[in-house]
Write a protein that holds these residues in place. Sequence first.
Motif, PDB file in Angstrom:
ATOM      1  N   TYR A 108      -4.077  13.345  -1.439  1.00 43.06           N
ATOM      2  CA  TYR A 108      -3.006  13.875  -2.112  1.00 43.06           C
ATOM      3  C   TYR A 108      -1.800  12.632  -2.393  1.00 43.06           C
ATOM      4  CZ  TYR A 108      -5.323  17.429   0.572  1.00 43.06           C
ATOM      5  OH  TYR A 108      -6.565  18.055   0.976  1.00 43.06           O
ATOM      6  N   PHE A 109      -1.584  11.763  -1.786  1.00 43.63           N
ATOM      7  CA  PHE A 109      -0.852  10.793  -2.096  1.00 43.63           C
ATOM      8  C   PHE A 109      -1.213  10.009  -3.512  1.00 43.63           C
ATOM      9  CE2 PHE A 109       0.315   6.226  -1.764  1.00 43.63           C
ATOM     10  CZ  PHE A 109       1.651   6.250  -1.384  1.00 43.63           C
ATOM     11  N   PHE A 110      -2.367   9.565  -3.357  1.00 46.03           N
ATOM     12  CA  PHE A 110      -2.876   8.874  -4.495  1.00 46.03           C
ATOM     13  C   PHE A 110      -3.132   9.724  -5.790  1.00 46.03           C
ATOM     14  CE2 PHE A 110      -4.226   5.634  -1.313  1.00 46.03           C
ATOM     15  CZ  PHE A 110      -3.610   4.568  -1.822  1.00 46.03           C
ATOM     16  N   PRO A 166       0.759  -1.214   0.037  1.00 51.82           N
ATOM     17  CA  PRO A 166      -0.236  -0.100  -0.036  1.00 51.82           C
ATOM     18  C   PRO A 166       0.817   1.204   0.035  1.00 51.82           C
ATOM     19  CG  PRO A 166      -0.107  -1.039   2.148  1.00 51.82           C
ATOM     20  CD  PRO A 166       0.565  -2.013   1.243  1.00 51.82           C
ATOM     21  N   PHE A 167       2.009   1.294   0.584  1.00 50.31           N
ATOM     22  CA  PHE A 167       2.870   2.498   0.494  1.00 50.31           C
ATOM     23  C   PHE A 167       4.207   2.255   0.150  1.00 50.31           C
ATOM     24  CE2 PHE A 167      -0.801   3.009   3.253  1.00 50.31           C
ATOM     25  CZ  PHE A 167      -1.514   4.328   2.790  1.00 50.31           C
ATOM     26  N   GLY A 168       4.340   1.514  -0.960  1.00 49.15           N
ATOM     27  CA  GLY A 168       5.777   1.408  -1.457  1.00 49.15           C
ATOM     28  C   GLY A 168       6.166   2.618  -2.128  1.00 49.15           C
ATOM     29  N   GLY A 169       5.552   3.824  -1.924  1.00 47.85           N
ATOM     30  CA  GLY A 169       6.053   5.144  -2.376  1.00 47.85           C
ATOM     31  C   GLY A 169       5.515   5.171  -3.750  1.00 47.85           C
ATOM     32  N   MET A 192      -4.694   3.012   7.593  1.00 50.51           N
ATOM     33  CA  MET A 192      -4.010   4.303   7.956  1.00 50.51           C
ATOM     34  C   MET A 192      -4.948   5.365   7.092  1.00 50.51           C
ATOM     35  SD  MET A 192      -2.520   1.538   6.354  1.00 50.51           S
ATOM     36  CE  MET A 192      -0.826   0.815   6.607  1.00 50.51           C
ATOM     37  N   VAL A 193      -6.127   5.260   6.612  1.00 50.65           N
ATOM     38  CA  VAL A 193      -6.821   6.091   5.824  1.00 50.65           C
ATOM     39  C   VAL A 193      -6.548   7.608   6.156  1.00 50.65           C
ATOM     40  CG1 VAL A 193      -9.000   7.059   5.104  1.00 50.65           C
ATOM     41  CG2 VAL A 193      -8.593   4.358   5.169  1.00 50.65           C
ATOM     42  N   SER A 194      -6.694   7.850   7.542  1.00 47.84           N
ATOM     43  CA  SER A 194      -6.896   9.371   7.776  1.00 47.84           C
ATOM     44  C   SER A 194      -5.262   9.833   8.060  1.00 47.84           C
ATOM     45  CB  SER A 194      -7.567   9.607   8.981  1.00 47.84           C
ATOM     46  OG  SER A 194      -7.374   8.873  10.287  1.00 47.84           O
ATOM     47  N   GLU A 230     -13.429  11.967  -1.916  1.00 46.15           N
ATOM     48  CA  GLU A 230     -12.599  12.923  -2.494  1.00 46.15           C
ATOM     49  C   GLU A 230     -11.804  12.528  -3.542  1.00 46.15           C
ATOM     50  OE1 GLU A 230     -10.604  14.932   0.800  1.00 46.15           O
ATOM     51  OE2 GLU A 230     -12.369  14.689   2.121  1.00 46.15           O
ATOM     52  N   LEU A 231     -11.324  10.986  -3.377  1.00 47.99           N
ATOM     53  CA  LEU A 231     -10.339  10.865  -4.515  1.00 47.99           C
ATOM     54  C   LEU A 231     -11.112  10.434  -5.799  1.00 47.99           C
ATOM     55  CD1 LEU A 231      -8.097   7.939  -2.934  1.00 47.99           C
ATOM     56  CD2 LEU A 231      -7.477  10.149  -3.929  1.00 47.99           C
ATOM     57  N   GLN A 232     -12.509  10.370  -5.600  1.00 42.48           N
ATOM     58  CA  GLN A 232     -13.398   9.803  -6.670  1.00 42.48           C
ATOM     59  C   GLN A 232     -13.584  11.324  -7.456  1.00 42.48           C
ATOM     60  OE1 GLN A 232     -16.969   7.330  -7.185  1.00 42.48           O
ATOM     61  NE2 GLN A 232     -17.919   9.378  -6.799  1.00 42.48           N
ATOM     62  N   LYS A 233     -13.719  12.108  -6.866  1.00 42.79           N
ATOM     63  CA  LYS A 233     -14.176  13.605  -7.304  1.00 42.79           C
ATOM     64  C   LYS A 233     -12.790  14.073  -7.898  1.00 42.79           C
ATOM     65  CE  LYS A 233     -15.629  18.156  -5.998  1.00 42.79           C
ATOM     66  NZ  LYS A 233     -15.249  18.620  -7.413  1.00 42.79           N
TER      67      LYS A 233
END
Lengths: 451, 451
Positions: free
Chosen positions: A378-380, A336-339, A370-372, A413-416
């Motif tokens: 921003y990351f995605f 999930p957080f491989g950078g 770790m959603v919040s 938010e990501l969907q938007k």
Amino acid sequence: VRFIESLRKFGYKGQIYPLHPSGGEVYGMKIYANVKDVPGPMDYVISAVSARYTPQLVADCAVKGVKAVHLFTSGYSEIEDEIGGKLEAEVLKIARKGGVRLIGPNCMGIYCPSSGMTFAQDFNDQHGFPKRPGPLGLISQSGGNSIYAVRAGSGRGVFFSKVISYGNAADLNETDFLEYMADDPDTRIIGMYIEGVKNGRRFMQALKRAAAIKPVIINKAGATDGGARACATHTSAVAGSAAIWQGLLKQAGAIQVDSMDELIDMSVTLLRLPLPAGKRAVVIGTGGGLGVESADQIISAGLKLPLLTPSIRKEICSIYGTEAGSMYRNPVDAPPFGGIENTVKAVSVAAASDKVDLLILHFAFDIWAMVSRSEPRYFFTEMIEGIQSKVKKPMAMVLHYTTELAAKQSADELQKKWVDMGLPVYHSIARAASAINRYIHWSRHFKGKKP
Amino acid sequence: VRFIESLRKFGYKGQIYPLHPSGGEVYGMKIYANVKDVPGPMDYVISAVSARYTPQLVADCAVKGVKAVHLFTSGYSEIEDEIGGKLEAEVLKIARKGGVRLIGPNCMGIYCPSSGMTFAQDFNDQHGFPKRPGPLGLISQSGGNSIYAVRAGSGRGVFFSKVISYGNAADLNETDFLEYMADDPDTRIIGMYIEGVKNGRRFMQALKRAAAIKPVIINKAGATDGGARACATHTSAVAGSAAIWQGLLKQAGAIQVDSMDELIDMSVTLLRLPLPAGKRAVVIGTGGGLGVESADQIISAGLKLPLLTPSIRKEICSIYGTEAGSMYRNPVDAPPFGGIENTVKAVSVAAASDKVDLLILHFAFDIWAMVSRSEPRYFFTEMIEGIQSKVKKPMAMVLHYTTELAAKQSADELQKKWVDMGLPVYHSIARAASAINRYIHWSRHFKGKKP
């Protein structure tokens, strides 16, 4: 009053005349006791009065020269009582004689953003329909389903040319609306929710013609006896056999779906997913068990899941480091957080395979703890921008596992953001795969202009 | 460090010894460079070191007298590379020789609220698992799926005795855990997510025994070739044919489901829905099109939808007033805001029919435009309290159509209230119907004590 309030808020530009026997004023507008008292000309009347007053209303409208009456009112042929059926026949007779067309009864009417027509009640300025018009023309026998489609579609970047909720279809029916949508230049995709049709032969002819010009997506309800009986009590429609419908719709070139969600999935796909060159998908996301489940779902939907070659797997391994995860054959279980940089690289490598026609990227919020914390929005977004700039194959985004409210909020938010970037967004891998598979099959036979 | 942080926050009461070659301190605790340096006795070691260091670690644990090691680490038989398989065999040999049992590798380990064990990372005090224990014992080959099940279940009133995420099952496997859960007095329902089993015969024996005592719900992944291949790359499991599995599970008396959502639906049903006397459901909610769709879904799931008698329909009509809606045969399209008193009356009348065994009440948020205005949380809580006091038949609640964030938020608040009232809450009519139908079938053959 609710309709008037909605129209005013929505910015309807035509003249509105409130009608009620009481007289008086509403929103600073004079209320007329009778249609015949209205000073100016009238094109369209929305009726929310009791069914028993509608014969007189329609007769008055005919005298006034009104072109169409929307009967919001219910209490006609859909009720058990004989009176309902008789009343509907009577109103229809008066309308026909007076040259007035009817929409309904027992329906929500018309939403048409370009002309400022709406039927959504807009409380707290929160629940109105979007003012932005779009390419989907929706014909729905159910008002609730039409409301749901607008809400579910607009969040995913699917906007509407016209939505017609038509209920019992006493006068204008599904075939009339279908013919209209087929010729309407603002409508590039036609969606339909139907419980039954008035004239099967005429409907099939209209459908064949429409489906040759534009994609027509049909959600035909009443597949079981219980559903068919429910159709009768809802809009007095005769549902017909599910198997026969399936054959006829396929033959006519329509795309059949089983729910309003699938209708929207299909519209998202037609409007936002470039046509894949074939059925071979690579699935990338976090969650091993989820990967296994998604593999089953993708194969069941009819798509293919090619094995990534050893050299590609080796390359992905070396990007993430061998111990960071191990499921790289396809589905790919991406850490999930491989950078951002690593993920962009790994996804590009998988997509570059000549065995792959499309990408399905999925994001399972409830699995990550770790959603919040990590501000995934921003990351995605940055990550997806990177992937979008490097990957030239069709790419479907799945936002799922949003049980927790915080997860749903991040996903929204990501969907938007992703919808603004032009991407197709889905809410389950199964539904994405099913829509994409239908899209590929439909495109093989469709000779018209792509939407 | 993440595991230590999680355990501390979760309130683990035992002694924790941090281990890392670096030495030093963490959270005020001394870090030991080696297992052998730890002063006190140790029962359980969680290993997050590189796979290649684990043979030495397990050997040291054997010397120290550790009973079990949880290998969080991946990079064993699930990877392609020969080294992984060899390493797993080596670690297993050392463990067997030294009398140490292994959980994993490639898994999340154990969540056991009553003893303060957890594997959920609790950031911002928002994402930890519930401290409240419950009756569901979950055995999951996938860590992600076990996390999802805890999150999805606890919101719907399903809490856990133990959750075991066991990954590759090098030593202790699904059958060991199943035998344990069958005898565990804290576990009243067993849930399993499995990708494959190590020893089919032993597993089936254990399953037969367990399923005779308690309900056992099994989500067997890998139903297609793609899924089976994904199982192999995920946890090195051999999936087996879907059809064979289906037959065997049925024969053993287990309840088969197809997703983690269905596993939770089934647990909600077993724990919270009184067993209906038969399959005849009455469906009440707002939305005509939705009613038609739900009728199809209920019949497809195997339940029945009896026609309400004319006298009952007449009574409901007179409660709401004839013009307020018209779909009263079943499904019943209830006006969304017919008032608390009227709705309680109408629902009681429908439920009282001797043709009806259970009620399904559904609430479609995106169809109503008035989510935030009418404060549904208070409105509906009072209404449901009224219904609950009058209706003595089993009652399933469905909260669905929650596309908008405000809708989801209202639905979540209602869910919390209704769960506290002891009610079973579902998120789709189709899934509720499917779980209830399975429940009725299972109960016909189950001779053990109901959970």
